[in-house]
Write a protein that holds these residues in place. Structure first.
Motif, PDB file in Angstrom:
ATOM      1  N   GLY A  14      32.557  31.482  39.034  1.00 25.54           N
ATOM      2  CA  GLY A  14      31.487  32.533  38.772  1.00 25.54           C
ATOM      3  C   GLY A  14      31.370  32.764  37.350  1.00 25.54           C
ATOM      4  N   THR A  15      32.228  32.995  36.594  1.00 29.44           N
ATOM      5  CA  THR A  15      32.237  33.267  35.147  1.00 29.44           C
ATOM      6  C   THR A  15      31.711  31.899  34.610  1.00 29.44           C
ATOM      7  OG1 THR A  15      33.844  34.716  35.377  1.00 29.44           O
ATOM      8  CG2 THR A  15      33.246  34.101  32.972  1.00 29.44           C
ATOM      9  N   GLU A  16      32.297  30.862  34.617  1.00 30.44           N
ATOM     10  CA  GLU A  16      31.962  29.878  33.766  1.00 30.44           C
ATOM     11  C   GLU A  16      30.583  29.188  34.186  1.00 30.44           C
ATOM     12  OE1 GLU A  16      33.360  28.996  31.040  1.00 30.44           O
ATOM     13  OE2 GLU A  16      34.914  30.652  31.289  1.00 30.44           O
ATOM     14  N   GLU A  36      37.472  35.799  51.038  1.00 34.50           N
ATOM     15  CA  GLU A  36      37.756  36.492  49.657  1.00 34.50           C
ATOM     16  C   GLU A  36      36.972  35.524  48.619  1.00 34.50           C
ATOM     17  OE1 GLU A  36      40.173  35.356  51.810  1.00 34.50           O
ATOM     18  OE2 GLU A  36      40.784  37.426  52.739  1.00 34.50           O
ATOM     19  N   SER A  37      36.892  34.338  48.648  1.00 36.17           N
ATOM     20  CA  SER A  37      36.299  33.566  47.913  1.00 36.17           C
ATOM     21  C   SER A  37      34.956  33.706  47.971  1.00 36.17           C
ATOM     22  CB  SER A  37      36.623  32.093  47.884  1.00 36.17           C
ATOM     23  OG  SER A  37      38.090  31.836  47.922  1.00 36.17           O
ATOM     24  N   ILE A  38      34.312  33.709  49.205  1.00 33.15           N
ATOM     25  CA  ILE A  38      32.915  34.004  49.523  1.00 33.15           C
ATOM     26  C   ILE A  38      32.423  35.212  48.904  1.00 33.15           C
ATOM     27  CG2 ILE A  38      31.023  34.108  51.099  1.00 33.15           C
ATOM     28  CD1 ILE A  38      31.869  31.206  50.705  1.00 33.15           C
ATOM     29  N   SER A  39      33.058  36.427  49.002  1.00 37.20           N
ATOM     30  CA  SER A  39      32.761  37.649  48.414  1.00 37.20           C
ATOM     31  C   SER A  39      32.816  37.553  46.932  1.00 37.20           C
ATOM     32  CB  SER A  39      33.966  38.699  48.979  1.00 37.20           C
ATOM     33  OG  SER A  39      33.871  39.787  48.523  1.00 37.20           O
ATOM     34  N   THR A  40      33.640  37.119  46.339  1.00 42.88           N
ATOM     35  CA  THR A  40      33.581  36.974  44.937  1.00 42.88           C
ATOM     36  C   THR A  40      32.428  36.148  44.458  1.00 42.88           C
ATOM     37  OG1 THR A  40      36.158  36.808  44.782  1.00 42.88           O
ATOM     38  CG2 THR A  40      34.801  36.119  42.810  1.00 42.88           C
ATOM     39  N   LEU A  41      32.283  35.063  45.034  1.00 43.86           N
ATOM     40  CA  LEU A  41      30.839  34.320  44.847  1.00 43.86           C
ATOM     41  C   LEU A  41      29.754  35.144  45.023  1.00 43.86           C
ATOM     42  CD1 LEU A  41      29.650  31.476  44.260  1.00 43.86           C
ATOM     43  CD2 LEU A  41      29.720  31.042  46.644  1.00 43.86           C
ATOM     44  N   ALA A  42      29.732  36.046  46.202  1.00 40.85           N
ATOM     45  CA  ALA A  42      28.253  36.661  46.277  1.00 40.85           C
ATOM     46  C   ALA A  42      28.357  37.673  45.165  1.00 40.85           C
ATOM     47  CB  ALA A  42      28.692  37.490  47.591  1.00 40.85           C
ATOM     48  N   THR A  43      29.448  38.276  44.513  1.00 42.52           N
ATOM     49  CA  THR A  43      29.209  39.093  43.401  1.00 42.52           C
ATOM     50  C   THR A  43      28.485  38.397  42.291  1.00 42.52           C
ATOM     51  OG1 THR A  43      31.229  40.194  44.036  1.00 42.52           O
ATOM     52  CG2 THR A  43      30.505  40.473  41.612  1.00 42.52           C
ATOM     53  N   TYR A  44      28.947  37.077  41.984  1.00 43.47           N
ATOM     54  CA  TYR A  44      28.354  36.455  40.872  1.00 43.47           C
ATOM     55  C   TYR A  44      27.015  36.181  41.158  1.00 43.47           C
ATOM     56  CZ  TYR A  44      32.740  36.466  38.279  1.00 43.47           C
ATOM     57  OH  TYR A  44      33.654  36.916  37.804  1.00 43.47           O
ATOM     58  N   LEU A  45      26.706  35.751  42.328  1.00 44.86           N
ATOM     59  CA  LEU A  45      25.237  35.267  42.847  1.00 44.86           C
ATOM     60  C   LEU A  45      24.213  36.197  42.518  1.00 44.86           C
ATOM     61  CD1 LEU A  45      25.813  33.170  46.356  1.00 44.86           C
ATOM     62  CD2 LEU A  45      25.347  32.380  43.835  1.00 44.86           C
ATOM     63  N   GLY A  46      24.489  37.653  42.800  1.00 44.95           N
ATOM     64  CA  GLY A  46      23.758  38.847  42.400  1.00 44.95           C
ATOM     65  C   GLY A  46      23.639  39.008  40.987  1.00 44.95           C
ATOM     66  N   GLN A  47      24.208  38.203  40.217  1.00 46.43           N
ATOM     67  CA  GLN A  47      23.852  38.451  38.633  1.00 46.43           C
ATOM     68  C   GLN A  47      23.121  37.193  38.216  1.00 46.43           C
ATOM     69  OE1 GLN A  47      27.778  38.765  36.615  1.00 46.43           O
ATOM     70  NE2 GLN A  47      28.368  40.049  38.240  1.00 46.43           N
ATOM     71  N   SER A  48      22.805  36.073  39.035  1.00 47.04           N
ATOM     72  CA  SER A  48      22.285  35.285  38.643  1.00 47.04           C
ATOM     73  C   SER A  48      20.743  35.081  38.934  1.00 47.04           C
ATOM     74  CB  SER A  48      22.744  33.973  39.455  1.00 47.04           C
ATOM     75  OG  SER A  48      21.914  32.630  38.989  1.00 47.04           O
ATOM     76  N   THR A  49      19.992  34.568  37.756  1.00 49.97           N
ATOM     77  CA  THR A  49      18.539  34.580  37.851  1.00 49.97           C
ATOM     78  C   THR A  49      18.192  33.061  37.630  1.00 49.97           C
ATOM     79  OG1 THR A  49      18.571  34.939  35.444  1.00 49.97           O
ATOM     80  CG2 THR A  49      18.307  36.737  36.864  1.00 49.97           C
ATOM     81  N   THR A  50      19.223  32.181  37.591  1.00 47.05           N
ATOM     82  CA  THR A  50      18.876  30.628  37.363  1.00 47.05           C
ATOM     83  C   THR A  50      19.047  29.678  38.692  1.00 47.05           C
ATOM     84  OG1 THR A  50      21.014  30.311  36.311  1.00 47.05           O
ATOM     85  CG2 THR A  50      18.917  30.715  35.030  1.00 47.05           C
ATOM     86  N   LEU A  51      20.036  30.194  39.470  1.00 39.93           N
ATOM     87  CA  LEU A  51      20.631  29.351  40.557  1.00 39.93           C
ATOM     88  C   LEU A  51      19.798  29.224  41.658  1.00 39.93           C
ATOM     89  CD1 LEU A  51      23.231  27.837  41.406  1.00 39.93           C
ATOM     90  CD2 LEU A  51      23.730  29.900  42.728  1.00 39.93           C
ATOM     91  N   LYS A  52      19.346  27.919  41.807  1.00 39.94           N
ATOM     92  CA  LYS A  52      18.313  27.852  42.840  1.00 39.94           C
ATOM     93  C   LYS A  52      18.920  26.933  44.005  1.00 39.94           C
ATOM     94  CE  LYS A  52      15.224  29.255  39.820  1.00 39.94           C
ATOM     95  NZ  LYS A  52      14.883  30.488  39.973  1.00 39.94           N
ATOM     96  N   ALA A  53      19.970  26.338  43.941  1.00 37.01           N
ATOM     97  CA  ALA A  53      20.495  25.667  45.046  1.00 37.01           C
ATOM     98  C   ALA A  53      22.140  26.141  45.377  1.00 37.01           C
ATOM     99  CB  ALA A  53      20.121  24.366  44.974  1.00 37.01           C
ATOM    100  N   LEU A  54      22.434  26.275  46.379  1.00 37.57           N
ATOM    101  CA  LEU A  54      23.770  26.329  46.624  1.00 37.57           C
ATOM    102  C   LEU A  54      24.400  25.811  47.727  1.00 37.57           C
ATOM    103  CD1 LEU A  54      26.426  27.899  46.203  1.00 37.57           C
ATOM    104  CD2 LEU A  54      26.016  29.796  47.504  1.00 37.57           C
TER     105      LEU A  54
END
Length: 70
Positions: A14-16, A36-54
């Motif tokens: 998420g950070t890098e 737990e990993s998905i929950s952490t990922l969700a936190t970072y996805l909420g901060q992303s404005t560039t991610l188009k595909a997961l």
């Protein structure tokens, strides 16, 4: 064999990848992600404005896990 990503690993991803690198595509297929990993990922996805595909294919995700990503 599967690569296993735990909560700490997901924080690094998420950070890098999401926060610092502004990635547009993230492939985490077949990584044995847990809630737990998905929950952490969700936190970072909420901060992303560039991610188009997961890609989380070939992971055993619950309905709750999927809802946390939306």
């Amino acid at each position: 064999s599967d690569i296993r990503i735990n909560e700490q690993d997901m924080t690094i991803v998420g950070t890098e990848a999401i926060k610092k690198k502004s990635c547009t595509k993230l492939v985490l297929s077949n990584t044995a992600c847990k809630s737990e990993s998905i929950s952490t990922l969700a936190t970072y996805l909420g901060q992303s404005t560039t991610l188009k595909a997961l890609d989380l294919s070939k992971n055993r995700l619950s309905n709750a896990d999927l809802r946390s990503l939306t």
